[in-house]
Each structure stands twice: as C-alpha cells, then as structure tokens.
Write a protein that holds these residues in place. Structure first.
Motif, PDB file in Angstrom:
ATOM      1  N   PRO A 295      60.064 -32.152 -58.420  1.00 33.63           N
ATOM      2  CA  PRO A 295      60.405 -30.812 -57.896  1.00 33.63           C
ATOM      3  C   PRO A 295      59.674 -29.696 -58.638  1.00 33.63           C
ATOM      4  O   PRO A 295      59.237 -28.720 -58.024  1.00 33.63           O
ATOM      5  CB  PRO A 295      61.922 -30.739 -58.091  1.00 33.63           C
ATOM      6  N   TRP A 296      59.549 -29.818 -59.949  1.00 28.66           N
ATOM      7  CA  TRP A 296      58.842 -28.806 -60.753  1.00 28.66           C
ATOM      8  C   TRP A 296      57.385 -28.703 -60.306  1.00 28.66           C
ATOM      9  O   TRP A 296      56.860 -27.615 -60.069  1.00 28.66           O
ATOM     10  CB  TRP A 296      58.952 -29.187 -62.225  1.00 28.66           C
ATOM     11  N   LEU A 297      56.717 -29.846 -60.183  1.00 27.38           N
ATOM     12  CA  LEU A 297      55.292 -29.855 -59.838  1.00 27.38           C
ATOM     13  C   LEU A 297      55.069 -29.364 -58.415  1.00 27.38           C
ATOM     14  O   LEU A 297      54.130 -28.582 -58.153  1.00 27.38           O
ATOM     15  CB  LEU A 297      54.735 -31.262 -60.023  1.00 27.38           C
ATOM     16  N   ASP A 298      55.909 -29.805 -57.483  1.00 26.09           N
ATOM     17  CA  ASP A 298      55.746 -29.347 -56.097  1.00 26.09           C
ATOM     18  C   ASP A 298      55.966 -27.837 -55.993  1.00 26.09           C
ATOM     19  O   ASP A 298      55.262 -27.137 -55.258  1.00 26.09           O
ATOM     20  CB  ASP A 298      56.736 -30.075 -55.184  1.00 26.09           C
ATOM     21  N   SER A 299      56.948 -27.336 -56.748  1.00 26.22           N
ATOM     22  CA  SER A 299      57.204 -25.903 -56.725  1.00 26.22           C
ATOM     23  C   SER A 299      56.035 -25.124 -57.328  1.00 26.22           C
ATOM     24  O   SER A 299      55.678 -24.052 -56.833  1.00 26.22           O
ATOM     25  CB  SER A 299      58.490 -25.598 -57.502  1.00 26.22           C
ATOM     26  N   LEU A 300      55.422 -25.668 -58.361  1.00 27.25           N
ATOM     27  CA  LEU A 300      54.255 -25.011 -58.960  1.00 27.25           C
ATOM     28  C   LEU A 300      53.132 -24.903 -57.939  1.00 27.25           C
ATOM     29  O   LEU A 300      52.479 -23.854 -57.803  1.00 27.25           O
ATOM     30  CB  LEU A 300      53.808 -25.786 -60.199  1.00 27.25           C
ATOM     31  N   THR A 301      52.890 -25.970 -57.207  1.00 24.27           N
ATOM     32  CA  THR A 301      51.854 -25.937 -56.180  1.00 24.27           C
ATOM     33  C   THR A 301      52.164 -24.876 -55.123  1.00 24.27           C
ATOM     34  O   THR A 301      51.291 -24.100 -54.706  1.00 24.27           O
ATOM     35  CB  THR A 301      51.723 -27.313 -55.505  1.00 24.27           C
ATOM     36  N   ARG A 302      53.436 -24.797 -54.705  1.00 25.17           N
ATOM     37  CA  ARG A 302      53.806 -23.843 -53.665  1.00 25.17           C
ATOM     38  C   ARG A 302      53.617 -22.406 -54.128  1.00 25.17           C
ATOM     39  O   ARG A 302      53.076 -21.577 -53.399  1.00 25.17           O
ATOM     40  CB  ARG A 302      55.260 -24.069 -53.231  1.00 25.17           C
ATOM     41  N   VAL A 303      54.087 -22.096 -55.329  1.00 25.35           N
ATOM     42  CA  VAL A 303      54.012 -20.701 -55.763  1.00 25.35           C
ATOM     43  C   VAL A 303      52.564 -20.284 -56.003  1.00 25.35           C
ATOM     44  O   VAL A 303      52.172 -19.149 -55.697  1.00 25.35           O
ATOM     45  CB  VAL A 303      54.888 -20.464 -57.016  1.00 25.35           C
ATOM     46  N   VAL A 304      51.731 -21.196 -56.504  1.00 26.82           N
ATOM     47  CA  VAL A 304      50.315 -20.865 -56.675  1.00 26.82           C
ATOM     48  C   VAL A 304      49.678 -20.610 -55.310  1.00 26.82           C
ATOM     49  O   VAL A 304      48.907 -19.648 -55.132  1.00 26.82           O
ATOM     50  CB  VAL A 304      49.590 -21.992 -57.431  1.00 26.82           C
ATOM     51  N   ALA A 305      50.008 -21.444 -54.329  1.00 26.95           N
ATOM     52  CA  ALA A 305      49.452 -21.260 -52.989  1.00 26.95           C
ATOM     53  C   ALA A 305      49.908 -19.931 -52.381  1.00 26.95           C
ATOM     54  O   ALA A 305      49.129 -19.239 -51.716  1.00 26.95           O
ATOM     55  CB  ALA A 305      49.861 -22.424 -52.098  1.00 26.95           C
ATOM     56  N   GLN A 306      51.164 -19.568 -52.600  1.00 31.21           N
ATOM     57  CA  GLN A 306      51.656 -18.286 -52.070  1.00 31.21           C
ATOM     58  C   GLN A 306      50.909 -17.111 -52.692  1.00 31.21           C
ATOM     59  O   GLN A 306      50.551 -16.150 -52.007  1.00 31.21           O
ATOM     60  CB  GLN A 306      53.152 -18.152 -52.351  1.00 31.21           C
ATOM     61  N   LEU A 307      50.684 -17.184 -53.994  1.00 29.47           N
ATOM     62  CA  LEU A 307      49.971 -16.100 -54.664  1.00 29.47           C
ATOM     63  C   LEU A 307      48.511 -16.045 -54.223  1.00 29.47           C
ATOM     64  O   LEU A 307      47.926 -14.964 -54.045  1.00 29.47           O
ATOM     65  CB  LEU A 307      50.067 -16.272 -56.185  1.00 29.47           C
TER      66      LEU A 307
ATOM     67  N   PRO B 146      66.243 -24.211 -57.419  1.00 27.87           N
ATOM     68  CA  PRO B 146      67.615 -23.756 -57.674  1.00 27.87           C
ATOM     69  C   PRO B 146      67.916 -23.916 -59.158  1.00 27.87           C
ATOM     70  O   PRO B 146      67.611 -24.942 -59.759  1.00 27.87           O
ATOM     71  CB  PRO B 146      68.472 -24.694 -56.820  1.00 27.87           C
ATOM     72  N   ILE B 147      68.484 -22.893 -59.767  1.00 30.64           N
ATOM     73  CA  ILE B 147      68.625 -22.885 -61.215  1.00 30.64           C
ATOM     74  C   ILE B 147      70.037 -22.496 -61.613  1.00 30.64           C
ATOM     75  O   ILE B 147      70.654 -21.621 -61.013  1.00 30.64           O
ATOM     76  CB  ILE B 147      67.580 -21.940 -61.856  1.00 30.64           C
ATOM     77  N   THR B 148      70.546 -23.188 -62.624  1.00 33.22           N
ATOM     78  CA  THR B 148      71.835 -22.880 -63.223  1.00 33.22           C
ATOM     79  C   THR B 148      71.581 -22.281 -64.598  1.00 33.22           C
ATOM     80  O   THR B 148      70.689 -22.720 -65.313  1.00 33.22           O
ATOM     81  CB  THR B 148      72.684 -24.164 -63.366  1.00 33.22           C
ATOM     82  N   SER B 149      72.357 -21.278 -64.947  1.00 31.93           N
ATOM     83  CA  SER B 149      72.215 -20.659 -66.266  1.00 31.93           C
ATOM     84  C   SER B 149      73.289 -21.203 -67.196  1.00 31.93           C
ATOM     85  O   SER B 149      74.475 -20.948 -66.983  1.00 31.93           O
ATOM     86  CB  SER B 149      72.339 -19.140 -66.177  1.00 31.93           C
ATOM     87  N   PRO B 150      72.908 -21.954 -68.247  1.00 31.39           N
ATOM     88  CA  PRO B 150      73.921 -22.369 -69.230  1.00 31.39           C
ATOM     89  C   PRO B 150      74.579 -21.183 -69.920  1.00 31.39           C
ATOM     90  O   PRO B 150      75.742 -21.246 -70.311  1.00 31.39           O
ATOM     91  CB  PRO B 150      73.111 -23.207 -70.234  1.00 31.39           C
ATOM     92  N   TYR B 151      73.844 -20.085 -70.036  1.00 33.85           N
ATOM     93  CA  TYR B 151      74.398 -18.878 -70.667  1.00 33.85           C
ATOM     94  C   TYR B 151      75.521 -18.305 -69.815  1.00 33.85           C
ATOM     95  O   TYR B 151      76.587 -17.951 -70.320  1.00 33.85           O
ATOM     96  CB  TYR B 151      73.289 -17.854 -70.847  1.00 33.85           C
ATOM     97  N   LEU B 152      75.288 -18.219 -68.502  1.00 37.17           N
ATOM     98  CA  LEU B 152      76.292 -17.661 -67.606  1.00 37.17           C
ATOM     99  C   LEU B 152      77.284 -18.708 -67.130  1.00 37.17           C
ATOM    100  O   LEU B 152      78.356 -18.370 -66.623  1.00 37.17           O
ATOM    101  CB  LEU B 152      75.611 -17.011 -66.389  1.00 37.17           C
ATOM    102  N   GLY B 153      76.912 -19.990 -67.247  1.00 37.09           N
ATOM    103  CA  GLY B 153      77.798 -21.048 -66.802  1.00 37.09           C
ATOM    104  C   GLY B 153      77.950 -21.127 -65.297  1.00 37.09           C
ATOM    105  O   GLY B 153      78.997 -21.545 -64.794  1.00 37.09           O
ATOM    106  N   ARG B 154      76.899 -20.749 -64.571  1.00 42.25           N
ATOM    107  CA  ARG B 154      76.988 -20.749 -63.108  1.00 42.25           C
ATOM    108  C   ARG B 154      75.583 -20.716 -62.532  1.00 42.25           C
ATOM    109  O   ARG B 154      74.586 -20.661 -63.256  1.00 42.25           O
ATOM    110  CB  ARG B 154      77.774 -19.535 -62.627  1.00 42.25           C
ATOM    111  N   GLU B 155      75.543 -20.737 -61.187  1.00 40.95           N
ATOM    112  CA  GLU B 155      74.260 -20.595 -60.514  1.00 40.95           C
ATOM    113  C   GLU B 155      73.627 -19.258 -60.902  1.00 40.95           C
ATOM    114  O   GLU B 155      74.284 -18.221 -60.919  1.00 40.95           O
ATOM    115  CB  GLU B 155      74.465 -20.658 -59.002  1.00 40.95           C
TER     116      GLU B 155
END
Length: 722
Positions: free
Chosen positions: A584-596, A532-541
C-alpha cells in the motif's frame, strides 16, 4: 453495623478497593499481559478521594458552619508529603547517578515540578510538543496524579465553604433546618457535568491536557463526592440489590483493565467504566450487604495491600525505570515483576518508617501548625534536592579533539564537455560527503567544538517548526510559508511531514542563492501518501491529516510549481495503520507522484535518513568518549530493499528518487557526528547544521530534476485520495 456507622465510619472495603487500584497500575506498568488498561487504577483513586474528602468536609461544614482549613491541610500534609518527598529525593539521586546527563537534567526538572505538585501541567505541556512526543518516560511521570490530587485538596474546601455559605443564606438566619446535602449535590453535579464536557472535548482536541489536568479530571472526584452526599439513599438499597450493584461495579473496573489500552482515547467516554464501577462499589458498600463485593475487599490481605497502596504507587514507577540502567540491561517480564516486588518492599519500609510515623505522631496530630511546617519543610527539601542535583549534574560537553567543520564545495564546470555535467557535479559532491562520513565513522571522542552543542541540540529546531508552517496534529489548512525570492517564476514546494520540514534550512539557503520561490508545506506525522492513517497521539483516525492532504494536493494542482520535493518519515508502522515499504505504501507513492506530475510539476522524492535507534544527544551525553556507541550499523539503520522499492515506485509515477544513504553511512556504520557536525537533534530529525552541510548536494539533485524538460500540461485530477 447500623446505616449511619456504615456511611461515615471506617470502611474496610475502601482499603481493599485501594488494593485493586494499585495492583491494576503496578501490573500495567510492569507490562503484565491482560492488564492493558490498568492505568484506570488512578481513576479509582480519584473517585475514592472525592468520596472520602467530600464526605468529611460536608459533615464538618454542616455541623460547625465552617471548615477548619489549617486542620484539613495539616492532616493532608502529614498523610502525603513525607513519603512523597522521600521518594522524590531518592529518585532524583538515582536519576542523576544512573541516567545520561542530558536525560538526567530533564528528569530533575520533572522532580522539582513533582515536589511542588505541578508535574501534571509540566507533562501536559511536554505532551503537546510534537518534538518531545517520543522522549523517554520520566521516573516522575506518575507524580502527575499526586499533583492533581493536591490541587483538588487546595480547591475543594473553598467549594464546600462557598456552598455552605449559600445554603445558610437560602435557609435564612433564623431557620433551624436539618443539614441538607441537596445544595452540595447540585453544585457537585453541575461541576462534574461541566468537567466531563471539557474532558470529552479535550480528549479529541488536546489529549495531553485532557489526561493530566484538573479541569478534565474534576468530574471523577465529583462523582465520588456525589456518592458521599447521597449515602443515605444508598443505605436504603435492599441487601440483594446492594450486593449485585457492588459486583457490577467491580466487573466494570476489571473490564476497563482488560479491554482498554494505550491507543484508547483517554479519559473521554472510556473513563466512565472505572469511574462508574468505583461509584457503584462505594455506594453499595454504604448498605453493607453480607454477600457483596465489600466482603472480599475487606479481607485482611486486601486491606494490608490497600494500606500499602500509596507508598507502593510512589515507588513502583521509578524502580521500574531505573532498574535497567542500574543492571545494565533491559528487563523482561520476570525482571519487571521482580522490580515491582522490590518497590513493594520499599513501600513496606516507607509505610512503617515514614508514612505512619508522620501520620500518627501525637505532637503533629495535636498541632495543625506543626503539621503544616512539616509539610512545607519536606516540600522545600525535595525541591532543593532537585535544584542541587541539577547544578551538580554537568552540562555534557565534548572533550575530544577539535574537528574540522564538514564542507561541500560545488565543483567548477568541467574543462571538457561532459555527457551530463550536473550529474558529474552531484557525484563529486556526494564523494566529498562520503569522505567526511568515512573519516568520522571511527572517531570515538565527541569533539569539543560539536555543532550544535549537545545541551542545545533538543532546541535546534528550524524556524518552520515554530512559526506555524509545520502544522500540528489538529491543524488543517496551510498558511503562506514562502522564502527565497517571492517574485521568482520558479516555485519549489517542499512537502510532507516533519521529515520534509527538517530539510528547510538546506532549501531556504538554496532558494536564496538560486532565486527560487520556496514554499514549505508540512504537517506532523502526515505523509502526503493517500493512505488511511491513525494517530497514536490522538488515539483515533487522523482526519486532520486526510483533510490537509486533500487541501495541499489541490493547492499544488492550482499553483503548478516547477518542482515538488517530497519527503517523509519511514518510522510509520502498525500503530499508524500501515507498514512502511509495504505494497500500500509503494502503490500510494506511485499515485501521488503521478498526480503531481499531471499538475506539470517535476517531482523529487528524498529517500530516508538512517534511524539511529536512540535519542542521539542523550546517548552521546552518556558516551562522550565513545561516539560509536550511538552510531547504528547500516544494516539496522537503513533498509536497502525498501529504498530500492521506493525508487521503482517513484519512477513508475514519473518522478526522480534520491537515495541519501551515502550522505550518512559507510558500508558498515552510520555515524552520529560528521566532522564537528551533530547529525541528529533527537531520535529521528536532522540538526539545522547537518541539513545546511548537505545543502549543495540536495541543491544539485534538485537542479538535475529541474533541468529535465517539463511534460505537457494535462488537466489536473480532482483532489483527494483514491
């Protein structure tokens, strides 16, 4: 004081209200804790301006049937332009003297725009440019509000005149009705409602334009105008009600100063707090309650500060920004408060030596033509000073010895069979780059043949940043962005945020040479990781990022590229909602690599490039004889522990990881120039030139991954984060 005098006579409480506004802005810019929303002081100024100017124009239009435009503009010129022009000239001289040449030239462009009162649109355009989003603030940035006010002064009299004409036609030529504010109220209310609707929409979709433009701020000025036109109704408030109303208004302003902040989408609905608060204070003041907030605002210290507010606003920001380069060090809180006090002293001098003499000089007050001539002369001098300094500040050019262009040669096949000839070739190419990096680490003088030249570096953008392949903040979906050999059966997908796109010059040349079909799939500040990511540029999710991720993963599952090259910035932090290299960053990296991998794609994850901790072309322009000043230590530019953790996470998902540190750093330092190649075009992206230098190496890494046998195809998982 009777009601009419209170409505239209001198309002000492408004002077005090200006003091509140300027204190909020100055304390906010000085970084004083507890004033994170002090930027709302500008909104207070806007409402006050709308109140005073609308009331004055309406009274003249209703009493005379017209508005003396020359008189009105002359008065505004006397009041505003001499002080503003003086600060423009002094700030321009300070910027040209104290700032690095490359930055100074940009700032002088801001100064010219400020002198011409169009700075708000210049800053809106710059704020829309992703590659300029991290640029240092300009000493002229606060002039956006002055530009907006000048545009308001230009257009508002025409609005009043047009309404007066319509009102007279509605009454009939022979009618002698008492002046009525109703037509003006209807026009202002309609204009304000339309402006507020645009502001709410653009705050979400075009934040820089929402913040800086007149169409999205006109409702604040109109709100002040509505209060002025309804003053008779405000005067009927019982004293107790008026007192409570005024205190509520001040409480709303204080609440906005304390609760809003840099991540608040603005103006949006948040601006309702200071705007409504100011309107309540102005309206309650029409009734003149004895115990109201106006009594405190009318105290002599508050009024004195209010009289100083315009000059202090002009001086405080350039002093805060130019003090650190003048002193050669950054400022702590005490230093920033000291700078604010110095700017207050300059404001006192400006008030008594420039602002008041120009405002009250009898020859100028008697002649609109002289006043306008003064305003035009001041504007011309200020703009010309910016132009002269722009010519005088040299375009920074290296004057060191001509350096050899770094090259990486693909080694010939080994004479005797090797266990892994591709790995051996990659090691040899990395060794060539390491040698060039080591040879450049101690070089001080910027080479005369630097490529690209410093002045051209900020515009050194790969084509994918300009043709829509790199999706901006609000874009979703991905157009076809194919290069190389479109008919090839070997598809390579370069995927990620702008740090993936910056490698496109390398991969495009590789695709041409190796007959790959290269797809570039990128979106700014949007890593492919399912976080889940927030954009400082947009000031929102950052919902656009989440949608784009899902679409891209679905597309990759459907297309089955042979290789996915995944790259992303490692500059994300708490303001984006997650720390880089955290679990969270590392676990997400593992997941996306596995999906690809499940979609039958080989996956190569490119490690980070060094963080130079400065805008490198700007830094080098100030250190033409000591490039090492812009070359960070490896220990601060790279995270060896984070890279090792990412390598393990990538391997856990079945992908291959490329640690790129040897291509940029020695054991001690990460130079900003290798041979004659400038490494960075800004504070975190590679130049086209250096990406092309490294093309053989990243090509070898990609070939290694492609040479591995494909896994058996398995049904792809449904798209979207999990």
């Amino acid at each position: 004081m009777d009601g009419a005098a209170r409505r239209w006579g001198f309002r000492p409480d408004i002077e005090g209200l200006r003091a509140v506004a300027v204190l909020a802005v100055v304390l906010f810019h000085a970084g004083v804790p507890g004033v994170s929303g002090g930027f709302v002081g500008v909104d207070v100024f806007f409402v006050v301006s709308g109140f005073l100017i609308t009331g004055m124009l309406w009274r003249e239009a209703e009493s005379t049937g017209t508005v003396r435009l020359a008189h009105f503009y002359g008065a505004r010129a006397r009041r505003l332009l001499p002080a503003a022009g003086t600060v423009v000239v002094v700030t321009a001289i300070g910027a040209a003297t104290l700032l690095p040449p490359l930055q100074a030239r940009d700032v002088l462009g801001d100064g010219i725009a400020s002198a011409l009162y169009v700075a708000n649109y210049r800053f809106a355009v710059q704020g829309t440019d992703y590659l300029a989003a991290d640029a240092a603030p300009s000493p002229f940035q606060h002039y956006w509000s002055l530009g907006l006010e000048e545009q308001f002064y230009l257009l508002w009299p025409a609005l009043v005149l047009g309404t007066a004409w319509l009102a007279r036609r509605g009454r009939g030529s022979g009618a002698k009705a008492a002046p009525s504010a109703t037509p003006y109220l209807l026009v202002l209310a309609s204009l304000g409602a339309a402006s507020l609707a645009v502001a709410l929409a653009w705050t979400r979709t075009l934040p820089p334009w929402a913040f800086f433009s007149l169409p999205t701020r006109a409702w604040e000025l109109a709100t002040g105008g509505v209060v002025a036109l309804s003053a008779r109704r405000w005067c009927r408030l019982p004293p107790a009600s008026a007192a409570v109303t005024g205190w509520i208004g001040l409480a709303l302003i204080v609440l906005a100063c304390a609760r809003l902040g840099g991540t608040t989408p603005y103006p949006g609905t948040a601006a309702l707090l200071p705007v409504l608060g100011t309107a309540l204070i102005l309206g309650a003041g029409c009734a003149g309650p004895r115990r109201g907030v106006g009594r405190g605002l009318s105290l002599r210290p508050m009024r004195a500060l209010g009289r100083l507010s315009y000059s202090w606003y002009l001086w405080h920001w350039p002093v805060l920004l130019l003090a650190p380069p003048l002193l050669g060090r950054s400022l702590g809180l005490a230093g920033r408060l000291g700078a604010a006090a110095v700017s207050g002293g300059l404001a006192v001098l400006t008030l008594h030596l420039i602002e008041n003499p120009g405002r009250f000089a009898a020859p100028l007050r008697r002649s609109a033509a002289r006043s306008l001539t003064l305003g035009g002369a001041v504007t011309a001098v200020a703009a010309s000073a910016g132009l002269v300094l722009l010519v005088a500040v040299p375009v920074p050019v290296g004057h060191g010895a001509v350096a050899a262009a770094p090259t990486v040669r693909t080694p010939p096949p080994p004479a005797s069979p090797a266990a892994d000839p591709q790995a051996a070739a990659v090691r040899q190419m990395i060794a060539q780059v390491q040698a060039a990096v080591a040879a450049s680490a101690g070089v001080r003088a910027v080479p005369a043949n630097l490529a690209p030249p410093l002045a051209h570096a900020p515009a050194d953008k790969p084509a994918v940043f300009l043709n829509g392949c790199v999706r901006s903040w609000l874009d979703v979906g991905q157009p076809p962005c194919v290069s190389g050999d479109p008919a090839s059966t070997t598809t390579v997908a370069l995927v990620g945020d702008s740090h993936a796109a910056m490698w496109s010059p390398a991969f495009e040349s590789l695709a041409e040479q190796r007959h790959w079909r290269l797809e570039t799939l990128a979106k700014v500040t949007c890593p492919l990781l399912d976080l889940p990511i927030t954009s400082p540029y947009l000031g929102r999710e950052y919902t656009e990022c989440e949608r784009w991720r899902g679409e891209i993963l679905g597309r990759l599952r459907a297309e089955h590229p042979r290789l996915v090259v995944l790259s992303m910035s490692r500059r994300y932090g708490a303001d984006f909602g997650f720390p880089v290299y955290g679990r969270p960053w590392l676990d997400s990296l593992t997941r996306v690599v596995a999906q690809l991998r499940a979609a039958s794609a080989a996956v190569l994850v490119l490690g980070p490039i060094p963080d130079p901790h400065s805008t490198v072309p700007t830094c080098l322009s100030a250190h033409l004889d000591d490039a090492t000043a812009c070359a960070p230590r490896r220990s601060v530019a790279m995270s060896d522990a984070g890279i090792a953790a990412e390598a393990s996470a990538t391997a856990a998902g079945g992908g291959q990881y490329a640690d790129l540190t040897p291509l940029f750093c020695t054991a001690d330092r990460c130079p900003a120039i290798v041979g004659n190649a400038l490494v960075y075009r800004d504070d975190n992206h590679l130049t086209i030139r250096y990406a092309q230098v490294l093309a053989p190496v990243v090509g070898g890494l990609a070939e290694q991954v492609l040479a591995r046998p494909e896994p058996p195809r398995t049904p792809a998982e449904p798209p979207g984060p999990r």
